[in-house]
Design a protein around this motif. Structure first.
Motif, PDB file in Angstrom:
ATOM      1  N   SER A 279       4.418  -3.414   8.272  1.00 42.69           N
ATOM      2  CA  SER A 279       5.134  -2.142   8.367  1.00 42.69           C
ATOM      3  C   SER A 279       4.689  -1.181   7.275  1.00 42.69           C
ATOM      4  O   SER A 279       4.442  -1.579   6.131  1.00 42.69           O
ATOM      5  CB  SER A 279       6.642  -2.380   8.260  1.00 42.69           C
ATOM      6  N   LYS A 280       4.588   0.093   7.628  1.00 37.59           N
ATOM      7  CA  LYS A 280       4.210   1.122   6.676  1.00 37.59           C
ATOM      8  C   LYS A 280       5.419   2.010   6.401  1.00 37.59           C
ATOM      9  O   LYS A 280       5.957   2.623   7.320  1.00 37.59           O
ATOM     10  CB  LYS A 280       3.037   1.948   7.219  1.00 37.59           C
ATOM     11  N   PHE A 281       5.821   2.054   5.145  1.00 37.51           N
ATOM     12  CA  PHE A 281       6.997   2.817   4.746  1.00 37.51           C
ATOM     13  C   PHE A 281       6.634   4.129   4.052  1.00 37.51           C
ATOM     14  O   PHE A 281       7.518   4.930   3.761  1.00 37.51           O
ATOM     15  CB  PHE A 281       7.869   1.970   3.822  1.00 37.51           C
ATOM     16  N   GLN A 282       5.353   4.323   3.778  1.00 38.16           N
ATOM     17  CA  GLN A 282       4.883   5.533   3.121  1.00 38.16           C
ATOM     18  C   GLN A 282       3.371   5.599   3.311  1.00 38.16           C
ATOM     19  O   GLN A 282       2.749   4.598   3.688  1.00 38.16           O
ATOM     20  CB  GLN A 282       5.231   5.501   1.631  1.00 38.16           C
ATOM     21  N   PRO A 283       2.736   6.758   3.058  1.00 40.32           N
ATOM     22  CA  PRO A 283       1.276   6.824   3.138  1.00 40.32           C
ATOM     23  C   PRO A 283       0.628   5.788   2.230  1.00 40.32           C
ATOM     24  O   PRO A 283       1.050   5.612   1.082  1.00 40.32           O
ATOM     25  CB  PRO A 283       0.971   8.256   2.680  1.00 40.32           C
ATOM     26  N   GLN A 284      -0.391   5.126   2.739  1.00 38.82           N
ATOM     27  CA  GLN A 284      -0.986   4.022   2.000  1.00 38.82           C
ATOM     28  C   GLN A 284      -1.522   4.445   0.637  1.00 38.82           C
ATOM     29  O   GLN A 284      -1.436   3.685  -0.334  1.00 38.82           O
ATOM     30  CB  GLN A 284      -2.115   3.397   2.832  1.00 38.82           C
ATOM     31  N   HIS A 285      -2.072   5.662   0.541  1.00 41.66           N
ATOM     32  CA  HIS A 285      -2.677   6.083  -0.728  1.00 41.66           C
ATOM     33  C   HIS A 285      -1.634   6.355  -1.818  1.00 41.66           C
ATOM     34  O   HIS A 285      -1.997   6.544  -2.980  1.00 41.66           O
ATOM     35  CB  HIS A 285      -3.546   7.330  -0.508  1.00 41.66           C
ATOM     36  N   THR A 286      -0.341   6.356  -1.448  1.00 42.73           N
ATOM     37  CA  THR A 286       0.710   6.586  -2.455  1.00 42.73           C
ATOM     38  C   THR A 286       1.388   5.289  -2.897  1.00 42.73           C
ATOM     39  O   THR A 286       2.279   5.331  -3.745  1.00 42.73           O
ATOM     40  CB  THR A 286       1.789   7.539  -1.898  1.00 42.73           C
ATOM     41  N   ARG A 287       0.976   4.168  -2.337  1.00 42.86           N
ATOM     42  CA  ARG A 287       1.609   2.895  -2.699  1.00 42.86           C
ATOM     43  C   ARG A 287       1.185   2.437  -4.088  1.00 42.86           C
ATOM     44  O   ARG A 287      -0.023   2.314  -4.373  1.00 42.86           O
ATOM     45  CB  ARG A 287       1.254   1.811  -1.678  1.00 42.86           C
ATOM     46  N   PRO A 288       2.116   2.140  -4.985  1.00 42.86           N
ATOM     47  CA  PRO A 288       1.758   1.673  -6.331  1.00 42.86           C
ATOM     48  C   PRO A 288       0.892   0.415  -6.308  1.00 42.86           C
ATOM     49  O   PRO A 288      -0.046   0.293  -7.097  1.00 42.86           O
ATOM     50  CB  PRO A 288       3.119   1.398  -6.977  1.00 42.86           C
TER      51      PRO A 288
ATOM     52  N   LEU B  14      -1.288  -0.621  -4.077  1.00 42.06           N
ATOM     53  CA  LEU B  14      -2.673  -0.347  -3.693  1.00 42.06           C
ATOM     54  C   LEU B  14      -3.407   0.437  -4.777  1.00 42.06           C
ATOM     55  O   LEU B  14      -4.611   0.257  -4.969  1.00 42.06           O
ATOM     56  CB  LEU B  14      -2.702   0.413  -2.368  1.00 42.06           C
ATOM     57  N   MET B  15      -2.670   1.289  -5.484  1.00 45.88           N
ATOM     58  CA  MET B  15      -3.289   2.002  -6.607  1.00 45.88           C
ATOM     59  C   MET B  15      -3.744   1.010  -7.681  1.00 45.88           C
ATOM     60  O   MET B  15      -4.858   1.118  -8.215  1.00 45.88           O
ATOM     61  CB  MET B  15      -2.296   2.998  -7.217  1.00 45.88           C
ATOM     62  N   VAL B  16      -2.889   0.050  -8.004  1.00 44.40           N
ATOM     63  CA  VAL B  16      -3.233  -0.955  -9.014  1.00 44.40           C
ATOM     64  C   VAL B  16      -4.376  -1.822  -8.514  1.00 44.40           C
ATOM     65  O   VAL B  16      -5.311  -2.145  -9.269  1.00 44.40           O
ATOM     66  CB  VAL B  16      -2.000  -1.825  -9.345  1.00 44.40           C
ATOM     67  N   ALA B  17      -4.340  -2.207  -7.219  1.00 47.21           N
ATOM     68  CA  ALA B  17      -5.406  -3.029  -6.654  1.00 47.21           C
ATOM     69  C   ALA B  17      -6.749  -2.306  -6.724  1.00 47.21           C
ATOM     70  O   ALA B  17      -7.772  -2.908  -7.061  1.00 47.21           O
ATOM     71  CB  ALA B  17      -5.079  -3.399  -5.216  1.00 47.21           C
ATOM     72  N   GLU B  18      -6.744  -1.009  -6.418  1.00 42.94           N
ATOM     73  CA  GLU B  18      -7.978  -0.229  -6.492  1.00 42.94           C
ATOM     74  C   GLU B  18      -8.474  -0.112  -7.927  1.00 42.94           C
ATOM     75  O   GLU B  18      -9.683  -0.161  -8.189  1.00 42.94           O
ATOM     76  CB  GLU B  18      -7.752   1.161  -5.897  1.00 42.94           C
TER      77      GLU B  18
END
Length: 402
Positions: A372-381, A383-387
């Protein structure tokens, strides 16, 4: 009991319509209005006949909203947004249950600090636990560590808690999605057939543990959001927003877990709609079974809302087994004269919840709930840390598939 046996009068999920202004006013708004009207009438003496006449209409409109509207339909990320339909089903079923309970209430509800009929009816509309209401008997509320005497401090503390739970929920969801194909919007099993049985169930139980924590933080996130809305926009008192949980990981019995440490948002619904009838028919054991049965059916029908089938054994079976475990604790006390408690009570509770949690989480995740997607993927904390981690590892000469 299976939805397949009712397919003749339940529309196929594929036939549901997207949410528009027209479908909202035609299908979503009516049950909300009838629900509110029933709540208003239950505060007024001698309105039982009117409530009784309204009940079939209210139940019909909740059924229609549940089966006619697809909140995810038409969106580009539709496969990852079908969880919204599960939320719609849970909301409509809850409206139907509460309206039914209110309909058969013989004495008007009373509020400890009344603000007039209209405001009281709006408070009843949203009040699931019934804090400050005559109908919420036996409710156990956790002591608040926040400064309830100073609203600005309480608001700041609630905001910080919201941010805390938001980040933890996202990181836990990311952790669950990192297992195999669980990030697939069409779903995947938590059981890896390539692993031997002990490792397979150890892996699935660990996923259940992460999923359970994610659910906990998601509920907390929603609750603190509602808290801030109530305090800032509606000018409510901090006393109306006590803690929702009481450190459920410290429970020493199933009875303590479900009666106090886990959230009590639906406590009155389950007791009044299932517990009381079960108690009248079969005594104490019937009361326990009835309450957990209603909880199980709520989750069973809610799962159907995703449009990918449902699973009575998994979605409802988990809650029925929680009832069985609670009854076993009653039997233990009856035989030994001692309550289930202490370290062994904690061990028993954790193993029972986590063990049976496998069937519930499997029912959810095999239908894609983890994706499930609860917000745009590029704004997820997360995924930011993973990147950021991936970037640094590459800078140091390491290849990674994070």
């Amino acid at each position: 009991m299976a939805l397949s046996s009712m397919s003749a009068w339940i529309p196929d999920p594929a036939s549901r319509q997207p949410l528009t202004v027209h479908t909202f006013t035609q299908d979503i708004l009516p049950p909300i209005l009838f629900y509110y009207l029933t709540g208003l009438l239950v505060l007024i003496p001698r309105t039982y006949p009117i409530r009784l006449a309204l009940l079939p209409i209210t139940l019909y409109t909740t059924f229609k909203a549940s089966t006619q509207i697809d909140l995810a339909k038409g969106y580009a990320e539709e496969p990852s947004l079908v969880y919204m339909n599960q939320g719609l089903l849970l909301a409509m079923i809850t409206l139907g249950i509460r309206a039914t309970i209110w309909t058969f209430q013989l004495e008007p509800y009373k509020r400890a600090k009344s603000n007039g009929l209209i405001l009281d009816s709006f408070d009843l509309f949203f009040s699931l636990r019934g804090i400050g209401w005559s109908w919420s008997t036996g409710l156990k509320v956790t002591k608040d560590s926040r400064n309830t005497a100073h609203p600005p401090s309480f608001i700041l503390s609630s905001l910080l808690s919201l941010l805390f739970h938001y980040h933890l929920f996202d990181f836990l969801l990311f952790s669950v999605q990192s297992f195999g194909d669980l990030s697939n919007p069409l779903g995947a099993s938590i059981f890896d057939p390539a692993l031997p049985a002990p490792l397979r169930y150890l892996r699935s139980s660990f996923i259940c543990f992460l999923a359970g924590l994610a659910v906990y933080h998601a509920i907390q996130l929603l609750y603190y959001t509602a808290t801030l809305i109530g305090l800032v926009l509606l000018r409510q008192s901090p006393d109306q927003w006590p803690p929702l949980f009481d450190a459920p990981w410290f429970t020493t019995s199933l009875n303590l877990f479900w009666s106090l440490r886990w959230h009590q948002l639906f406590r009155h619904n389950f007791i009044a709609f299932g517990g009381y009838p079960g108690y009248i028919l079969f005594g104490r054991l019937g009361g326990v079974a009835g309450a957990f049965l209603v909880s199980g059916l709520l989750h069973y029908w809610g799962l159907w809302g995703m449009g990918r089938g449902t699973d009575f054994y998994g979605a409802a079976g988990f809650f029925l087994m929680m009832g069985v475990g609670t009854v076993l604790e009653f039997a233990f006390k009856s035989v030994t004269g001692r309550k289930v408690r202490g370290f062994w009570g904690w061990m028993w509770s954790m193993l029972w919840v986590l063990g049976w949690g496998n069937i519930l989480v499997e029912a959810w995740l095999v239908r894609g709930l983890a994706a499930s997607k609860f917000q745009p993927q590029h704004t997820r904390p997360s995924l930011m840390v993973a990147e950021l981690v991936k970037h640094n590892l590459r800078a140091w000469g390491y290849n990674t598939t994070i």
